[in-house]
Design a protein around this motif. Structure first.
Motif, PDB file in Angstrom:
ATOM      1  N   PHE A  35       1.007  -1.156   0.026  1.00  0.00           N
ATOM      2  CA  PHE A  35      -0.025  -0.010  -0.114  1.00  0.00           C
ATOM      3  C   PHE A  35       0.748   1.144  -0.018  1.00  0.00           C
ATOM      4  O   PHE A  35       0.802   2.113  -0.780  1.00  0.00           O
ATOM      5  CB  PHE A  35      -0.784  -0.162   1.182  1.00  0.00           C
ATOM      6  CG  PHE A  35      -1.415   1.095   1.734  1.00  0.00           C
ATOM      7  CD1 PHE A  35      -2.081   2.357   0.848  1.00  0.00           C
ATOM      8  CD2 PHE A  35      -1.588   1.578   3.000  1.00  0.00           C
ATOM      9  CE1 PHE A  35      -2.630   3.344   1.219  1.00  0.00           C
ATOM     10  CE2 PHE A  35      -2.030   2.823   3.384  1.00  0.00           C
ATOM     11  CZ  PHE A  35      -2.492   3.475   2.688  1.00  0.00           C
ATOM     12  N   LEU A  36       1.861   1.217   0.855  1.00  0.00           N
ATOM     13  CA  LEU A  36       2.639   2.529   1.028  1.00  0.00           C
ATOM     14  C   LEU A  36       3.782   2.645  -0.233  1.00  0.00           C
ATOM     15  O   LEU A  36       3.944   3.807  -0.342  1.00  0.00           O
ATOM     16  CB  LEU A  36       3.471   2.493   2.392  1.00  0.00           C
ATOM     17  CG  LEU A  36       2.543   2.666   3.479  1.00  0.00           C
ATOM     18  CD1 LEU A  36       3.225   2.695   4.873  1.00  0.00           C
ATOM     19  CD2 LEU A  36       1.704   4.063   3.377  1.00  0.00           C
ATOM     20  N   GLU A  37       3.979   1.403  -0.823  1.00  0.00           N
ATOM     21  CA  GLU A  37       4.851   1.549  -2.129  1.00  0.00           C
ATOM     22  C   GLU A  37       4.061   2.460  -3.082  1.00  0.00           C
ATOM     23  O   GLU A  37       4.641   3.121  -3.667  1.00  0.00           O
ATOM     24  CB  GLU A  37       5.160   0.450  -2.451  1.00  0.00           C
ATOM     25  CG  GLU A  37       6.278  -0.633  -1.833  1.00  0.00           C
ATOM     26  CD  GLU A  37       6.457  -1.895  -2.518  1.00  0.00           C
ATOM     27  OE1 GLU A  37       5.794  -2.195  -3.123  1.00  0.00           O
ATOM     28  OE2 GLU A  37       7.688  -2.497  -1.872  1.00  0.00           O
ATOM     29  N   LYS A  38       2.690   2.092  -3.362  1.00  0.00           N
ATOM     30  CA  LYS A  38       1.845   2.873  -4.342  1.00  0.00           C
ATOM     31  C   LYS A  38       1.702   4.017  -3.915  1.00  0.00           C
ATOM     32  O   LYS A  38       1.787   5.087  -4.844  1.00  0.00           O
ATOM     33  CB  LYS A  38       0.566   1.860  -4.377  1.00  0.00           C
ATOM     34  CG  LYS A  38       0.561   0.640  -4.898  1.00  0.00           C
ATOM     35  CD  LYS A  38       0.911   0.694  -6.456  1.00  0.00           C
ATOM     36  CE  LYS A  38       0.887  -0.922  -6.803  1.00  0.00           C
ATOM     37  NZ  LYS A  38       1.255  -0.974  -8.412  1.00  0.00           N
ATOM     38  N   SER A  39       1.630   4.352  -2.565  1.00  0.00           N
ATOM     39  CA  SER A  39       1.574   6.006  -2.325  1.00  0.00           C
ATOM     40  C   SER A  39       2.833   6.588  -2.334  1.00  0.00           C
ATOM     41  O   SER A  39       2.457   7.860  -2.945  1.00  0.00           O
ATOM     42  CB  SER A  39       1.266   5.752  -0.556  1.00  0.00           C
ATOM     43  OG  SER A  39      -0.069   5.189  -0.204  1.00  0.00           O
ATOM     44  N   ALA A  40       3.860   6.088  -2.250  1.00  0.00           N
ATOM     45  CA  ALA A  40       5.071   6.729  -2.362  1.00  0.00           C
ATOM     46  C   ALA A  40       5.117   7.128  -3.735  1.00  0.00           C
ATOM     47  O   ALA A  40       5.679   8.331  -4.419  1.00  0.00           O
ATOM     48  CB  ALA A  40       6.277   6.205  -1.689  1.00  0.00           C
ATOM     49  N   GLU A  41       4.734   6.274  -4.729  1.00  0.00           N
ATOM     50  CA  GLU A  41       4.923   6.512  -5.907  1.00  0.00           C
ATOM     51  C   GLU A  41       4.135   7.664  -6.500  1.00  0.00           C
ATOM     52  O   GLU A  41       4.531   8.285  -7.686  1.00  0.00           O
ATOM     53  CB  GLU A  41       4.460   5.082  -6.687  1.00  0.00           C
ATOM     54  CG  GLU A  41       5.196   4.034  -6.890  1.00  0.00           C
ATOM     55  CD  GLU A  41       4.843   2.682  -7.383  1.00  0.00           C
ATOM     56  OE1 GLU A  41       3.877   2.748  -7.884  1.00  0.00           O
ATOM     57  OE2 GLU A  41       5.567   1.595  -6.946  1.00  0.00           O
ATOM     58  N   ASN A  42       3.022   7.989  -5.784  1.00  0.00           N
ATOM     59  CA  ASN A  42       2.317   8.931  -6.128  1.00  0.00           C
ATOM     60  C   ASN A  42       2.496  10.342  -5.376  1.00  0.00           C
ATOM     61  O   ASN A  42       1.517  11.302  -5.435  1.00  0.00           O
ATOM     62  CB  ASN A  42       0.698   8.456  -6.076  1.00  0.00           C
ATOM     63  CG  ASN A  42       0.248   7.677  -7.139  1.00  0.00           C
ATOM     64  OD1 ASN A  42      -0.118   8.264  -8.282  1.00  0.00           O
ATOM     65  ND2 ASN A  42       0.375   6.541  -6.863  1.00  0.00           N
ATOM     66  N   GLY A  43       3.731  10.264  -4.729  1.00  0.00           N
ATOM     67  CA  GLY A  43       4.035  11.495  -4.279  1.00  0.00           C
ATOM     68  C   GLY A  43       3.319  11.774  -2.801  1.00  0.00           C
ATOM     69  O   GLY A  43       3.333  12.807  -2.190  1.00  0.00           O
TER      70      GLY A  43
END
Length: 343
Positions: free
Chosen positions: A92-100
């Motif tokens: 979940f947080l990998e996807k969040s980080a990818e989106n800034g």
């Protein structure tokens, strides 16, 4: 109030800058943020056939909101152990980080993490927190948890959920709320659970005004919440809009979710711009991003295109989000520095 047509449209370069802005997000469902490939891999490992909940392209498949809730619960049924939830937190947080995204709050349900048993809940919570700690160190995204009871599970189960929240409240698990089917029961039916959470020092939010109209929002305010999940149907009552502005109640708005599920036909008909112009505190979130085929980058770009919002508007939205965030002041100040535009 300025109509979007009175504001200059943004060119591709401006839209790209907006997409790359650091972001704060207040409204995500933890299990609902599970990438479909993560759930498919886990189902394969467990020899569980979940083919009926996926489309041919691999995305989640459902007909309407009620069916979405059913698919959601089937998908999350393969999440069995604390280790599963820890791995989900990382994904979940990998996807969040990818989106800034640099700050996120997520709804966690002890109903899915130990069935409402406090001892089991502690084990799941520990695994999630350890993964979140590693993600903050390695990816630069800070996470906080909000326990949510599930409305269609009923008030008695909500009391057990609130007990889990009250016994584990601290500077990481900072809020309590309610999700689920808004058409089941009444907000006031859950007052006991909210009172228990309030007494434990947890800050309060609840889903309201997504499927039911302004009266549902008024019922939610009577619970003493300071934020509302969605809340957009309040726009149908000018007096209520004025009251929300005066109270300083913050709306956790999820525009892409609302359009995808058919609350509004198109983004241009969504009231987020009008609510903001009326002085209501609005923020932007993704809700259940893989279910609704959205990301925070996509939300920002779509809003910029539709309402001609420039970078200053999104900077203001992030400040609003952090003012309403359920975190301590030291965390708030740290995140605000990350969100400020480059000099």
């Amino acid at each position: 109030m300025r109509h979007p047509d009175d504001r200059p449209p943004l060119d591709d370069e401006a839209l790209d800058r907006i997409a790359r802005l650091p972001k704060a997000e207040l409204h995500t469902h933890f299990e609902g943020a599970a990438p479909p490939e993560f759930i498919r891999d886990l189902a394969k490992k467990r020899s569980v056939d979940l083919s009926g909940i996926f489309r041919r392209d691999g995305s989640y498949d459902y007909r309407d909101f009620v069916h979405f809730l059913s698919v959601y619960e089937v998908a999350t049924s393969v999440l069995k152990t604390p280790e599963d939830f820890g791995r989900l937190c990382t994904a979940f947080l990998e996807k969040s980080a990818e989106n800034g995204v640099v700050y996120s709050e997520t709804f966690l349900s002890p109903d899915f993490c130990g069935g409402g048993d406090v001892s089991a809940w502690r084990e799941y919570l520990h695994a999630i927190r350890e993964a979140a700690k590693a993600a903050e160190r390695d990816m630069g995204v800070t996470l906080r948890g909000i326990v949510t009871c599930i409305r269609h599970f009923g008030p008695d189960q909500a009391k057990r959920t609130a007990r889990c929240a009250a016994e584990t409240a601290d500077d990481w698990l900072t809020g309590f709320g309610m999700g689920g089917d808004e058409n089941k029961g009444k907000q006031g039916d859950f007052a006991y659970a909210f009172d228990m959470a309030r007494e434990a020092g947890l800050r309060l939010t609840t889903h309201a005004g997504e499927w039911r109209g302004p009266s549902e929002v008024r019922d939610a305010l009577a619970l003493g919440v300071e934020r509302l999940g969605h809340g957009v149907r309040a726009s149908e009552d000018p007096a209520l809009v004025e009251e929300l502005a005066e109270r300083g109640t913050t709306l956790e708005v999820c525009p892409g979710s609302n359009v995808f599920l058919g609350v509004y036909d198109t983004l241009s008909k969504h009231p987020i711009d009008a609510l903001r112009d009326k002085g209501v505190n609005v923020t932007v979130s993704t809700d259940d991003p893989p279910f609704f085929h959205t990301t925070m980058r996509r939300e920002y770009v779509n809003l910029a295109r539709t309402f001609h919002w420039d970078e200053a508007v999104f900077t203001d939205l992030n400040r609003t989000a952090m003012a309403a965030a359920f975190c301590d002041d030291a965390t708030r100040e740290k995140i605000l520095k990350k969100l400020e535009p480059a000099a």
